[in-house]
Design a protein around this motif. Structure first.
Motif, PDB file in Angstrom:
ATOM      1  N   ILE A  92       0.842  -1.209   0.000  1.00 12.06           N
ATOM      2  CA  ILE A  92       0.000   0.000   0.000  1.00 12.06           C
ATOM      3  C   ILE A  92       0.871   1.251   0.000  1.00 12.06           C
ATOM      4  O   ILE A  92       0.606   2.214  -0.730  1.00 12.06           O
ATOM      5  CB  ILE A  92      -0.936   0.001   1.231  1.00 12.06           C
ATOM      6  CG1 ILE A  92      -1.887  -1.186   1.182  1.00 12.06           C
ATOM      7  CG2 ILE A  92      -1.727   1.316   1.301  1.00 12.06           C
ATOM      8  CD1 ILE A  92      -2.743  -1.340   2.437  1.00 12.06           C
ATOM      9  N   TYR A  93       1.926   1.242   0.802  1.00 12.61           N
ATOM     10  CA  TYR A  93       2.806   2.406   0.899  1.00 12.61           C
ATOM     11  C   TYR A  93       4.143   2.176   0.190  1.00 12.61           C
ATOM     12  O   TYR A  93       5.145   2.798   0.513  1.00 12.61           O
ATOM     13  CB  TYR A  93       3.019   2.789   2.366  1.00 12.61           C
ATOM     14  CG  TYR A  93       1.723   3.102   3.073  1.00 12.61           C
ATOM     15  CD1 TYR A  93       0.814   4.021   2.528  1.00 12.61           C
ATOM     16  CD2 TYR A  93       1.368   2.468   4.259  1.00 12.61           C
ATOM     17  CE1 TYR A  93      -0.384   4.279   3.150  1.00 12.61           C
ATOM     18  CE2 TYR A  93       0.166   2.734   4.895  1.00 12.61           C
ATOM     19  CZ  TYR A  93      -0.713   3.636   4.330  1.00 12.61           C
ATOM     20  OH  TYR A  93      -1.908   3.908   4.946  1.00 12.61           O
ATOM     21  N   GLY A  94       4.135   1.276  -0.766  1.00 14.51           N
ATOM     22  CA  GLY A  94       5.304   1.068  -1.608  1.00 14.51           C
ATOM     23  C   GLY A  94       6.435   0.315  -0.955  1.00 14.51           C
ATOM     24  O   GLY A  94       7.594   0.425  -1.378  1.00 14.51           O
ATOM     25  N   GLY A  95       6.108  -0.478   0.065  1.00 12.25           N
ATOM     26  CA  GLY A  95       7.155  -1.225   0.752  1.00 12.25           C
ATOM     27  C   GLY A  95       7.875  -2.207  -0.147  1.00 12.25           C
ATOM     28  O   GLY A  95       9.080  -2.424  -0.006  1.00 12.25           O
ATOM     29  N   LEU A  98      11.537   0.440  14.692  1.00 18.67           N
ATOM     30  CA  LEU A  98      11.175   0.652  13.292  1.00 18.67           C
ATOM     31  C   LEU A  98      10.124  -0.360  12.854  1.00 18.67           C
ATOM     32  O   LEU A  98       9.165  -0.011  12.165  1.00 18.67           O
ATOM     33  CB  LEU A  98      12.413   0.534  12.399  1.00 18.67           C
ATOM     34  CG  LEU A  98      12.159   0.621  10.893  1.00 18.67           C
ATOM     35  CD1 LEU A  98      11.523   1.959  10.525  1.00 18.67           C
ATOM     36  CD2 LEU A  98      13.444   0.404  10.099  1.00 18.67           C
ATOM     37  N   VAL A  99      10.292  -1.615  13.272  1.00 20.68           N
ATOM     38  CA  VAL A  99       9.301  -2.643  12.941  1.00 20.68           C
ATOM     39  C   VAL A  99       7.937  -2.244  13.475  1.00 20.68           C
ATOM     40  O   VAL A  99       6.922  -2.353  12.785  1.00 20.68           O
ATOM     41  CB  VAL A  99       9.730  -4.010  13.510  1.00 20.68           C
ATOM     42  CG1 VAL A  99       8.632  -5.052  13.329  1.00 20.68           C
ATOM     43  CG2 VAL A  99      11.005  -4.494  12.825  1.00 20.68           C
ATOM     44  N   GLY A 100       7.913  -1.769  14.715  1.00 21.38           N
ATOM     45  CA  GLY A 100       6.650  -1.337  15.299  1.00 21.38           C
ATOM     46  C   GLY A 100       6.041  -0.160  14.557  1.00 21.38           C
ATOM     47  O   GLY A 100       4.840  -0.133  14.268  1.00 21.38           O
ATOM     48  N   LEU A 101       6.858   0.832  14.215  1.00 17.48           N
ATOM     49  CA  LEU A 101       6.355   2.016  13.511  1.00 17.48           C
ATOM     50  C   LEU A 101       5.826   1.672  12.128  1.00 17.48           C
ATOM     51  O   LEU A 101       4.798   2.193  11.692  1.00 17.48           O
ATOM     52  CB  LEU A 101       7.463   3.065  13.411  1.00 17.48           C
ATOM     53  CG  LEU A 101       7.853   3.744  14.733  1.00 17.48           C
ATOM     54  CD1 LEU A 101       9.160   4.503  14.583  1.00 17.48           C
ATOM     55  CD2 LEU A 101       6.738   4.686  15.193  1.00 17.48           C
ATOM     56  N   LEU A 102       6.519   0.789  11.426  1.00 15.07           N
ATOM     57  CA  LEU A 102       6.050   0.387  10.096  1.00 15.07           C
ATOM     58  C   LEU A 102       4.755  -0.414  10.181  1.00 15.07           C
ATOM     59  O   LEU A 102       3.994  -0.483   9.211  1.00 15.07           O
ATOM     60  CB  LEU A 102       7.131  -0.443   9.389  1.00 15.07           C
ATOM     61  CG  LEU A 102       8.428   0.295   9.048  1.00 15.07           C
ATOM     62  CD1 LEU A 102       9.458  -0.665   8.484  1.00 15.07           C
ATOM     63  CD2 LEU A 102       8.176   1.440   8.068  1.00 15.07           C
ATOM     64  N   SER A 103       4.502  -1.013  11.337  1.00 17.84           N
ATOM     65  CA  SER A 103       3.237  -1.722  11.550  1.00 17.84           C
ATOM     66  C   SER A 103       2.132  -0.769  11.994  1.00 17.84           C
ATOM     67  O   SER A 103       0.980  -1.174  12.106  1.00 17.84           O
ATOM     68  CB  SER A 103       3.426  -2.819  12.608  1.00 17.84           C
ATOM     69  OG  SER A 103       4.403  -3.754  12.201  1.00 17.84           O
ATOM     70  N   GLY A 104       2.511   0.498  12.277  1.00 20.47           N
ATOM     71  CA  GLY A 104       1.520   1.480  12.711  1.00 20.47           C
ATOM     72  C   GLY A 104       1.385   1.582  14.217  1.00 20.47           C
ATOM     73  O   GLY A 104       0.393   2.102  14.721  1.00 20.47           O
ATOM     74  N   GLU A 108       1.707   4.909   7.591  1.00 27.07           N
ATOM     75  CA  GLU A 108       1.898   5.734   6.400  1.00 27.07           C
ATOM     76  C   GLU A 108       3.032   6.732   6.598  1.00 27.07           C
ATOM     77  O   GLU A 108       3.917   6.880   5.741  1.00 27.07           O
ATOM     78  CB  GLU A 108       0.602   6.476   6.075  1.00 27.07           C
ATOM     79  CG  GLU A 108       0.670   7.312   4.810  1.00 27.07           C
ATOM     80  CD  GLU A 108      -0.648   7.997   4.484  1.00 27.07           C
ATOM     81  OE1 GLU A 108      -0.757   8.567   3.381  1.00 27.07           O
ATOM     82  OE2 GLU A 108      -1.567   7.968   5.326  1.00 27.07           O
ATOM     83  N   GLN A 109       3.017   7.420   7.738  1.00 25.53           N
ATOM     84  CA  GLN A 109       4.064   8.400   8.021  1.00 25.53           C
ATOM     85  C   GLN A 109       5.435   7.733   8.149  1.00 25.53           C
ATOM     86  O   GLN A 109       6.450   8.261   7.673  1.00 25.53           O
ATOM     87  CB  GLN A 109       3.736   9.150   9.319  1.00 25.53           C
ATOM     88  CG  GLN A 109       2.522  10.053   9.236  1.00 25.53           C
ATOM     89  CD  GLN A 109       2.022  10.470  10.615  1.00 25.53           C
ATOM     90  OE1 GLN A 109       2.653  10.176  11.642  1.00 25.53           O
ATOM     91  NE2 GLN A 109       0.885  11.143  10.658  1.00 25.53           N
ATOM     92  N   SER A 110       5.471   6.558   8.758  1.00 21.77           N
ATOM     93  CA  SER A 110       6.745   5.863   8.966  1.00 21.77           C
ATOM     94  C   SER A 110       7.345   5.393   7.651  1.00 21.77           C
ATOM     95  O   SER A 110       8.561   5.490   7.438  1.00 21.77           O
ATOM     96  CB  SER A 110       6.545   4.683   9.922  1.00 21.77           C
ATOM     97  OG  SER A 110       6.080   5.136  11.188  1.00 21.77           O
ATOM     98  N   PHE A 111       6.506   4.897   6.748  1.00 18.39           N
ATOM     99  CA  PHE A 111       7.009   4.491   5.441  1.00 18.39           C
ATOM    100  C   PHE A 111       7.535   5.696   4.669  1.00 18.39           C
ATOM    101  O   PHE A 111       8.555   5.614   3.979  1.00 18.39           O
ATOM    102  CB  PHE A 111       5.926   3.761   4.645  1.00 18.39           C
ATOM    103  CG  PHE A 111       5.931   2.279   4.842  1.00 18.39           C
ATOM    104  CD1 PHE A 111       6.790   1.461   4.126  1.00 18.39           C
ATOM    105  CD2 PHE A 111       5.098   1.698   5.779  1.00 18.39           C
ATOM    106  CE1 PHE A 111       6.821   0.090   4.316  1.00 18.39           C
ATOM    107  CE2 PHE A 111       5.111   0.318   5.986  1.00 18.39           C
ATOM    108  CZ  PHE A 111       5.967  -0.493   5.255  1.00 18.39           C
ATOM    109  N   ALA A 112       6.849   6.825   4.780  1.00 14.66           N
ATOM    110  CA  ALA A 112       7.289   8.035   4.078  1.00 14.66           C
ATOM    111  C   ALA A 112       8.648   8.502   4.613  1.00 14.66           C
ATOM    112  O   ALA A 112       9.550   8.864   3.846  1.00 14.66           O
ATOM    113  CB  ALA A 112       6.243   9.139   4.232  1.00 14.66           C
TER     114      ALA A 112
END
Length: 600
Positions: free
Chosen positions: A223-226, A300-306, A320-324
Motif C-alpha cells: 500500500i505504501y510502496g514497501g 522501526l518494525v513497530g512504527l512500520l506496523s503502525g 503511512e508516516q513511517s514508510f514516508a
C-alpha cells in the motif's frame, strides 16, 4: 499465566500456495534470493511424495491496523522462516520463476519418472526420454487431465500398466493435498519476543537479525510502496559491490527502473570504490537513525506496523508516516552527492583503504547517519566535515560502539537531537579524551598483537593524512602502500626475536613493532638485529650510497623516524632492549594520534 504466543496448525500445500498467490502470506519477490540448488527442490518433492515430514514454516501475523475511518484492516502473514521451502514448492508445483543468488530469474523444472517413481531435475536428456514427464508443474496445475495423461504416457510406454500408472500419478498429484505445519506468531508480540521464539523453535539454529524482520515488514506492505522500497535497499547494496548488476536491473525489472529509486542509484554503475559497501542492515540502521532519531530497529518494525507506543494500538496513519520517513531516509542514503561526500570526509581523515575499516561498521554507520542528520539540520558544510571526521575517529579510538550497538546508537542520537552538536562533542571530548586517556589508557591499550586494533588503524590514517613516508623510504608514502596493498613488517624482525630470545608470536607481533615498509627494504633487512641494519643506514647517509631504501641524509632519516613514531633512541643506542623500544614507541604513537585527532 502467560498468554499463548503462537498457534500451530496443519495446512494443505494447495492452501498455502493459494495464500501465497493472493498475498495472504507475504513472500516478497526478493525477500531473499533463492539459495537452494535444484536438487534440493527435487529432494523436497520426493519427501512429500513418500509422505515424510518437511518441517514447519513460521509466519508472524501483522497486527490489525485501525484505518482513518475507524475500521480495521486485517494484517497479512509474513513468512519469517520457510521461504526456501515455500519458494521451492511454488517453483516446482506452480511453475513460478525464482530469483537466484545472482538475482536472475530462472525456472526450475522437476521431472518425474512414473516407472521408477523417481524425481529428477529436468535436463535435455530427460526431455528426450519418453519414460520421463519432464515438468510436473502443468500436471499439478490441472492443465492436463489425469485420464489424458495416462493415455499419452502409455502410448509412449506400452509396457506400463495403466492401473498402476493411474495410482502413481494420483499419488503425484496428491502432493498438493499433503500438509505442512505452520507456526503463526501472535501479532501483539514485540520483536524481541519474536526473535527469542524464532531461535528456540528453529531446528537449524539459524538466527534472524532485527534488520531481517524489518525488511520483511517493509516488503509485505504494498500500500505504501514497501515492496519497491525493499527492492531499492537490496538493489543498492548489491550494486555497491557489483556495479555490473545495473544492467541486470535495466533488462529484467522495468517496473523498478521507472522509479525514482533507480534514478537515485544509477550512479553506482560506474562506481568501484569499496571503502564503504553497506549491507541492507547498515542501510536500514543509518536511515532510521538519521531520519527517526532512534537507534533500535525493533522500534522501526513497530512504527512500520503502525504502532502507537503510547496507546499500544496500531494506526494506519502512523504506518503511512513511517514508510514516508523511511523512504526519505533511504533516498538520502543513496544520493550520490551524500554518499561520495561522506567517503571524501573519511578519506580526508586518512582512511583511504577498506583494510583500515574492517570490523568498523558501527562507527561507519553512525558517522554516515550523523552526516545525513547534520545536513538535514542545515549545519554549514565545513562544520559537518569537521564534526563527522572527529566523531568517527573518536568512536574508533575509544571503542564507543563496541558494546550493545542499538542501545549506544539510541543514546547518542537522542542526545544529539536535543541541541547543538558542537557543544555535545566538546562535552564528550572532555569526558573521554582526557590527558589520562592519551598518556596512559591509549598507551596501555596498544599492548596487543592485533593488527586490526583501532589504535593501529587510526595511526595509519594519521600517517596518510600527514603524508608520511613508509619506514626507511625516501619517497614512497604509507598512503601509496595502503592503496597498492603494501605489507606490514617488523622493526625488530620476528626471526631475530625468535632466534635470540625465543619470543612467541603474541610477543614479536606487537603493534608497536609494526611499520609499513617497502618490500625490497624488508627483504634486505631480513632477520638482522635493528642495531645491525640501522648502523648500515647511518653509514649510507655518510657515503651517499643507499643500501636500505633511498634515504642518504641523517636529518631526513631522523625525520622518517618521527613520521613513523619510531624512537630516535634506536639510532643512538644499538643495545636498546625490545621491551624498552615497545614502551617508548607506544607512547610516541599515542602522542601522534593526539596531535592527529585535534587537527581534524
Amino acid at each position: 499465566m502467560a498468554s499463548q504466543k503462537y498457534s500451530v496448525n496443519q495446512h494443505l500445500i494447495e492452501t498455502l500456495m493459494a495464500w501465497v498467490k493472493s498475498g495472504e502470506i507475504a513472500i516478497p519477490e526478493i525477500q531473499r534470493p533463492f539459495v537452494w540448488d535444484a536438487t534440493q527442490v527435487r529432494d523436497l518433492l520426493d519427501s512429500l511424495y513418500q509422505g515424510y515430514p518437511v518441517g514447519y514454516i513460521i509466519v508472524w501475523k501483522n497486527p490489525d491496523v485501525q484505518l482513518k475511518d475507524g475500521s480495521l484492516s486485517g494484517g497479512k502473514k509474513i513468512l519469517i522462516d520457510g521461504q526456501q521451502r515455500i519458494t521451492a514448492l511454488s517453483a516446482a508445483l506452480v511453475g513460478n520463476e525464482v530469483i537466484n543468488k545472482e538475482y536472475r530469474k530462472v525456472r526450475i523444472r522437476i521431472a518425474f519418472n512414473p516407472k521408477e517413481e523417481r524425481f529428477e531435475v529436468s535436463n535435455p536428456a530427460i526431455v528426450r526420454d519418453k519414460s520421463w514427464i519432464p515438468d510436473i508443474a502443468p500436471i499439478m496445475q490441472g492443465e492436463i487431465g489425469l485420464l489424458k495423461l495416462v493415455r499419452q504416457y502409455t502410448e509412449a510406454n506400452s509396457e506400463m500398466d495403466e492401473d498402476h500408472l493411474e495410482r502413481v500419478l494420483t499419488q503425484l498429484i496428491g502432493i498438493t493435498k499433503k500438509q505442512i505445519g505452520m507456526i503463526e506468531l501472535a501479532a501483539e508480540l514485540d520483536i524481541e519476543m519474536v526473535t527469542e521464539i524464532f531461535i528456540r523453535i528453529n531446528r537449524e539454529g539459524v538466527t534472524l537479525s532485527q534488520a531481517d524482520f524489518a525488511m520483511s515488514k517493509i516488503a509485505a506492505n504494498e500500500i505504501y510502496g514497501g515492496n519497491l522500497l525493499r527492492k531499492a535497499i537490496d538493489y543498492f547494496c548489491h550494486l555497491a559491490v557489483a556495479p555490473e548488476f545495473y544492467f541486470f536491473i535495466k533488462e529484467n525489472d522495468p517496473e523498478f527502473t521507472a522509479t525514482d529509486f533507480f534514478k537515485k542509484m544509477e550512479w553506482l554503475r560506474n562506481e568501484n570504490e569499496d571503502l564503504y559497501d553497506p549491507t541492507y542492515s547498515d542501510m536500514l540502521r543509518v536511515a532510521f537513525v538519521a531520519h527517526f532519531a532512534r537507534g533500535k530497529l525493533g522500534d522501526l518494525v513497530g512504527l512500520l506496523s503502525g504502532r502507537d507506543f503510547v496507546t499500544r494500538t496500531y494506526k494506519d496513519e502512523i504506518a503511512e508516516q513511517s514508510f514516508a520517513r523511511l523512504k526519505d531516509g533511504v533516498m538520502a542514503f543513496m544520493k550520490e552527492n551524500h554518499f561520495k561526500r561522506f567517503l571524501m570526509i573519511l578519506k580526508s581523515a586518512g582512511f583511504v583503504d577498506s583494510s583500515q575499516l574492517q570490523n568498523r561498521q558501527g562507527p561507519l554507520n553512525f558517522a554516515y547517519a550523523l552526516y545525513l542528520k547534520l545536513r538535514r539540520d542545515d549545519y554549514p558544510a565545513d562544520k559537518i566535515e569537521h564534526y563527522v571526521r572527529r566523531w568517527f575517529v573518536l568512536s574508533i579510538l575509544t571503542g564507543r560502539y563496541s558494546g550493545p550497538l542499538e542501545t549506544l546508537f539510541e543514546k547518542d542520537i537522542r542526545s544529539i537531537d536535543q541541541g547543538d552538536f558542537g557543544a555535545f562533542l566538546v562535552n564528550i571530548e572532555a569526558a573521554e579524551l582526557s590527558d589520562t586517556f592519551w598518556n596512559v589508557g591509549l598507551v596501555q591499550a596498544m599492548n596487543t598483537s592485533s593488527s586490526n586494533h583501532p589504535a593501529y588503524k587510526a595511526f595509519l590514517a594519521a600517517q596518510v593524512k600527514n603524508n608520511h613516508r613508509g619506514f626507511l623510504s625516501r619517497n614512497i608514502t604509507v598512503r601509496s602502500m595502503l592503496e597498492h596493498r603494501g605489507d606490514v613488517h617488523h622493526i625488530f624482525p620476528k626471526n631475530y626475536l625468535q632466534r635470540e630470545f625465543g619470543l612467541k608470536r603474541s610477543e614479536y607481533n606487537q603493534i608497536a613493532n609494526y611499520v609499513y615498509t617497502q618490500q625490497e627494504i624488508n627483504i634486505a633487512v631480513s632477520n638482522q638485529a635493528p642495531g645491525q641494519y640501522l648502523a648500515k643506514v647511518i653509514e649510507q647517509c655518510a657515503t651517499n650510497q643507499p643500501v636500505y631504501g633511498g634515504i642518504v641524509d641523517l636529518d631526513d632519516l631522523k625525520y622518517n623516524f618521527e613520521e613513523n613514531a619510531v624512537p630516535i633512541a634506536l639510532l643512538d643506542n644499538p643495545e636498546l632492549s625490545y621491551g624498552q623500544f615497545l614502551t617508548e614507541r607506544r607512547r610516541l604513537i599515542a602522542h601522534q594520534l593526539q596531535s592527529y585527532y585535534f587537527s581534524l
